[in-house]
Design an enzyme around this catalytic site. Structure first.
Site, PDB file in Angstrom:
ATOM      1  N   HIS A  84       9.319 -11.491  10.528  1.00 60.41           N
ATOM      2  CA  HIS A  84       8.349 -11.945  11.523  1.00 60.41           C
ATOM      3  C   HIS A  84       8.789 -13.231  12.195  1.00 60.41           C
ATOM      4  CE1 HIS A  84       5.607  -8.945  10.109  1.00 60.41           C
ATOM      5  NE2 HIS A  84       5.533  -9.477   8.911  1.00 60.41           N
ATOM      6  N   HIS A 110       8.342 -22.823  10.291  1.00 60.00           N
ATOM      7  CA  HIS A 110       8.785 -21.603  10.964  1.00 60.00           C
ATOM      8  C   HIS A 110       8.475 -21.704  12.456  1.00 60.00           C
ATOM      9  CE1 HIS A 110       4.523 -20.785  10.013  1.00 60.00           C
ATOM     10  NE2 HIS A 110       4.546 -20.295  11.236  1.00 60.00           N
ATOM     11  N   HIS A 112       7.607 -19.713  16.457  1.00 65.05           N
ATOM     12  CA  HIS A 112       7.072 -18.615  17.269  1.00 65.05           C
ATOM     13  C   HIS A 112       7.731 -18.721  18.634  1.00 65.05           C
ATOM     14  CE1 HIS A 112       3.808 -17.769  14.362  1.00 65.05           C
ATOM     15  NE2 HIS A 112       3.866 -19.076  14.145  1.00 65.05           N
ATOM     16  N   GLU A 124       2.080 -20.178  20.507  1.00 66.67           N
ATOM     17  CA  GLU A 124       0.814 -19.555  20.125  1.00 66.67           C
ATOM     18  C   GLU A 124      -0.344 -20.294  20.780  1.00 66.67           C
ATOM     19  OE1 GLU A 124       1.009 -18.840  15.686  1.00 66.67           O
ATOM     20  OE2 GLU A 124       1.167 -16.855  16.617  1.00 66.67           O
ATOM     21  N   HIS A 137       5.740 -24.513  13.466  1.00 64.36           N
ATOM     22  CA  HIS A 137       4.671 -24.842  12.526  1.00 64.36           C
ATOM     23  C   HIS A 137       5.254 -25.392  11.241  1.00 64.36           C
ATOM     24  CE1 HIS A 137       1.895 -21.684  14.605  1.00 64.36           C
ATOM     25  NE2 HIS A 137       1.859 -22.856  15.208  1.00 64.36           N
ATOM     26  N   THR A 220      -2.235 -17.978  11.607  1.00 67.60           N
ATOM     27  CA  THR A 220      -2.122 -17.106  12.793  1.00 67.60           C
ATOM     28  C   THR A 220      -1.463 -15.771  12.464  1.00 67.60           C
ATOM     29  OG1 THR A 220       0.012 -18.011  13.484  1.00 67.60           O
ATOM     30  CG2 THR A 220      -1.958 -19.120  14.313  1.00 67.60           C
TER      31      THR A 220
HETATM   32 ZN   LIG Z   1       3.075 -20.013  12.562  1.00 67.08          ZN
END
Ligand SMILES: [Zn+2]
Ligand SMILES: *[C@@H]1O[C@H](CO)[C@@H](O)[C@H](O)[C@H]1NC(C)=O
Ligand SMILES: *[C@@H]1O[C@H](CO)[C@@H](O)[C@H](O)[C@H]1NC(C)=O
Ligand SMILES: *[C@@H]1O[C@H](CO)[C@@H](O)[C@H](O)[C@H]1NC(C)=O
Length: 311
Positions: A84, A110, A112, A124, A137, A220
């Site tokens: 992911h 990590h 996004h 996000e 994050h 999230t």
């Molecule tokens: Zn995240």
């Protein structure tokens, strides 16, 4: 029998690690369907959200975030493609103290991002509907709990420090991210990991830890637990176009498709109020111009324009 149980739990933990049970779009259980298997994802205090500057409340008691142990200490960090995102495990010696004195322990960091054909941006959270290219994050847990695994099940258990990224206009490479980007090729496939050394998180974060937004929300990703206190740093980090493209094209997901657009859509506020530690809501989100108030002070102007490069 026992061997079977061990095999089964091994299988389950591997598939959990590869996260094959949900997807962002177009795969098994895409984000529109998360709530079917993870009911909390349909809750009233979900993240991410769209921040509306004119509705943000200034709170003068929100002092600078204090980070201890984030600078380089000769440690090695494990970084994994979990199907992911790319995730870096952090040592428990990294501590964040917030304005009310709560100490949070770092767990992992990590990213996004976007990159899908029609969508170059993939943060996000959005600010007045503006989506940033990347969002990082840094996940922490409330130190009154014994571990991340305990804290993640409890109210007020987690805090996430968020960083937004913009494309640098002079196209300079951000050297603080060189070690990170040079290892992406080692973790092309889900489940692969690599080791970062000489890694310095402090310099991967903005210098300004005084200006941030904060609100109560959720994870999230499934299970979308509503126990996250969010801290969104206002100063963005700059990356070169080449660096952004590397993140958008280096990794594959469980279907061996390029891992892209791994962000969740904005969730309803449901009456929640976002607070800010700073007054100037015209804060420059890092393109070319600084806010007028900042331009009038020489030092601040320099800071505002070159902050990221001058470390
Ligand atoms: Zn995240
Ligand atoms: C941290 O956790 C404790 C419970 O262990 C709780 O009382 C406290 O309010 C939490 N802190 C914050 C800021 O949520
Ligand atoms: C990293 O990969 C190696 C080899 O595949 C494995 O033995 C090790 O457990 C992995 N480490 C983590 C943290 O996943
Ligand atoms: C993805 O590609 C790798 C390497 O070619 C292969 O071993 C693996 O089975 C593929 N996985 C899927 C789900 O197609």
């Amino acid at each position: 029998m026992r061997a079977l149980a061990i095999l089964l739990s091994l299988f389950l933990s591997v598939s959990a690690q590869h996260g094959s049970q949900w997807s962002y779009a177009g795969g098994v259980l895409d984000q529109e369907q998360w709530a079917e298997q993870y009911p909390t994802c349909g809750g009233k205090r979900q993240s991410p959200i769209n921040l509306q500057k004119h509705l943000v409340e200034y709170d003068p008691t929100l002092k600078k975030l204090n980070l201890v142990g984030y600078e380089a200490q000769g440690l090695k960090f494990s970084m994994i493609n979990n199907g992911h995102t790319v995730q870096i495990s952090l040592p428990q010696t990294m501590l964040m103290t917030t304005a009310d004195g709560t100490v949070y322990v770092a767990q992992q960091m990590h990213f996004h991002w976007g990159g899908g054909s029609s969508e170059m941006r993939g943060s996000e959270h959005t600010i007045d509907k503006e989506r940033f290219v990347i969002e990082a994050h840094v996940v922490h847990y409330n130190s009154t709990y014994k571990s991340y695994d305990v804290a993640k099940e409890h109210p007020n258990g987690l805090a996430v420090l968020t960083v937004f990224f913009v494309e640098s206009h002079d196209d300079d490479e951000n050297l603080h991210y060189t070690e990170f980007f040079s290892h992406l090729k080692n973790i092309k496939y889900p489940g692969q990991n690599t080791t970062l050394s000489g890694f310095d998180i402090k310099h991967m974060l903005p210098r300004n830890l005084q200006d941030y937004y904060t609100y109560h929300g959720s994870l999230t990703t499934p299970p979308c637990t509503e126990n996250v206190l969010w801290f969104l740093l206002a100063e963005p980090i700059k990356l070169s176009k080449k660096q952004i493209l590397l993140l958008e094209t280096s990794l594959l997901n469980d279907q061996n498709k390029t891992l892209q657009n791994n962000y969740r859509a904005s969730q309803p506020l449901n009456g929640r109020v976002v607070q800010a530690s700073f007054k100037s809501f015209s804060y420059n989100h890092g393109v070319d111009q600084c806010p007028l108030a900042v331009v009038s002070t020489k030092r601040l102007k320099k800071d505002c324009l070159h902050r990221v490069w001058e470390i």
